[in-house]
Design a protein around this motif. Structure first.
Motif, PDB file in Angstrom:
ATOM      1  N   GLU A 190       2.135   6.922  -6.827  1.00 21.69           N
ATOM      2  CA  GLU A 190       1.212   7.999  -7.221  1.00 21.69           C
ATOM      3  C   GLU A 190       1.853   9.358  -6.957  1.00 21.69           C
ATOM      4  OE1 GLU A 190      -3.216   9.861  -6.308  1.00 21.69           O
ATOM      5  OE2 GLU A 190      -2.589   8.054  -5.210  1.00 21.69           O
ATOM      6  N   GLU A 209      -5.418   2.345   1.918  1.00 20.08           N
ATOM      7  CA  GLU A 209      -5.342   1.326   0.866  1.00 20.08           C
ATOM      8  C   GLU A 209      -6.610   0.482   0.796  1.00 20.08           C
ATOM      9  OE1 GLU A 209      -2.131  -1.514   1.774  1.00 20.08           O
ATOM     10  OE2 GLU A 209      -2.259  -0.838   3.842  1.00 20.08           O
ATOM     11  N   LYS A 232       3.859   1.483  -1.170  1.00 17.08           N
ATOM     12  CA  LYS A 232       4.490   1.550  -2.493  1.00 17.08           C
ATOM     13  C   LYS A 232       3.538   2.179  -3.516  1.00 17.08           C
ATOM     14  CE  LYS A 232       6.853  -1.424  -5.818  1.00 17.08           C
ATOM     15  NZ  LYS A 232       7.198  -2.791  -6.181  1.00 17.08           N
ATOM     16  N   ARG A 233       2.242   1.822  -3.444  1.00 17.37           N
ATOM     17  CA  ARG A 233       1.250   2.413  -4.363  1.00 17.37           C
ATOM     18  C   ARG A 233       1.120   3.915  -4.134  1.00 17.37           C
ATOM     19  NH1 ARG A 233      -1.360  -2.566  -3.554  1.00 17.37           N
ATOM     20  NH2 ARG A 233      -2.594  -1.765  -1.822  1.00 17.37           N
ATOM     21  N   GLY A 282       0.816  -1.205   0.000  1.00 20.88           N
ATOM     22  CA  GLY A 282       0.000   0.000   0.000  1.00 20.88           C
ATOM     23  C   GLY A 282       0.851   1.256   0.000  1.00 20.88           C
TER      24      GLY A 282
END
Length: 167
Positions: free
Chosen positions: A26, A120, A21-22, A19
């Motif tokens: 972004e 997340e 990393k996402r 999460g």
């Protein structure tokens, strides 16, 4: 895991490494790619002349504000986030943060949920906030345990069928 942090009793902002990393991806995309491209477009549009009827300029400024708000939000979230790696969970026979849990309700309907951080969570993908009522009811449960969840529509009972953690 503590129930509340030092700042105003708010629960800690736990997040899985995936999460985080996402969120970071972004942030990097907005800050490193989209924002500079938009600033360039706004500069070009500003040089054309009358800004009051210049769609590229007006839309660009509006979009830039949206991007800057999102970048600011992501930076704040990443600063407050406490990464918890579910694959490092020692006690794998109980539901904890990051667990994927298979449940069955009274009607025999099966449901698979993963307990993740608020940033997340995506209910449609089966990822629920670890502070949601169903998640709170499940924390500490083992396979075979039955948990009653108080929902706006009333109480619902679930049996834990399986618990897993990423390797």
């Amino acid at each position: 895991m503590a129930d509340a942090d030092e700042e105003g009793g708010r629960p800690p902002r736990f997040i899985t490494p995936a999460g985080f990393k996402r969120l970071r991806a972004e942030y990097d995309q907005l800050f490193g790619t989209e924002r500079p491209r938009l600033v360039e477009t706004i500069s070009w549009a500003a040089g054309i002349g009358d800004r009051s009827e210049n769609g590229d300029y007006i839309y660009g400024r509006k979009r830039l504000r949206e991007i800057d708000r999102r970048i600011s939000h992501l930076a704040r979230v990443m600063k407050q986030a406490k990464q918890v790696d579910p694959s490092a969970q020692v006690e794998r026979d109980r539901v904890r943060f990051g667990a994927t849990v298979e449940l069955v309700d009274e009607q025999g309907e099966r449901r698979v949920l993963t307990l993740v951080g608020e940033d997340e969570a995506d209910v449609s993908a089966g990822r629920i906030n670890w502070t949601a009522p169903i998640a709170r009811a499940l924390i500490g449960a083992q396979v075979g345990d039955e948990r009653v969840v108080r929902l706006p529509a009333g109480e619902k009972s679930y049996e834990v069928m399986a618990i897993s953690y990423p390797d």
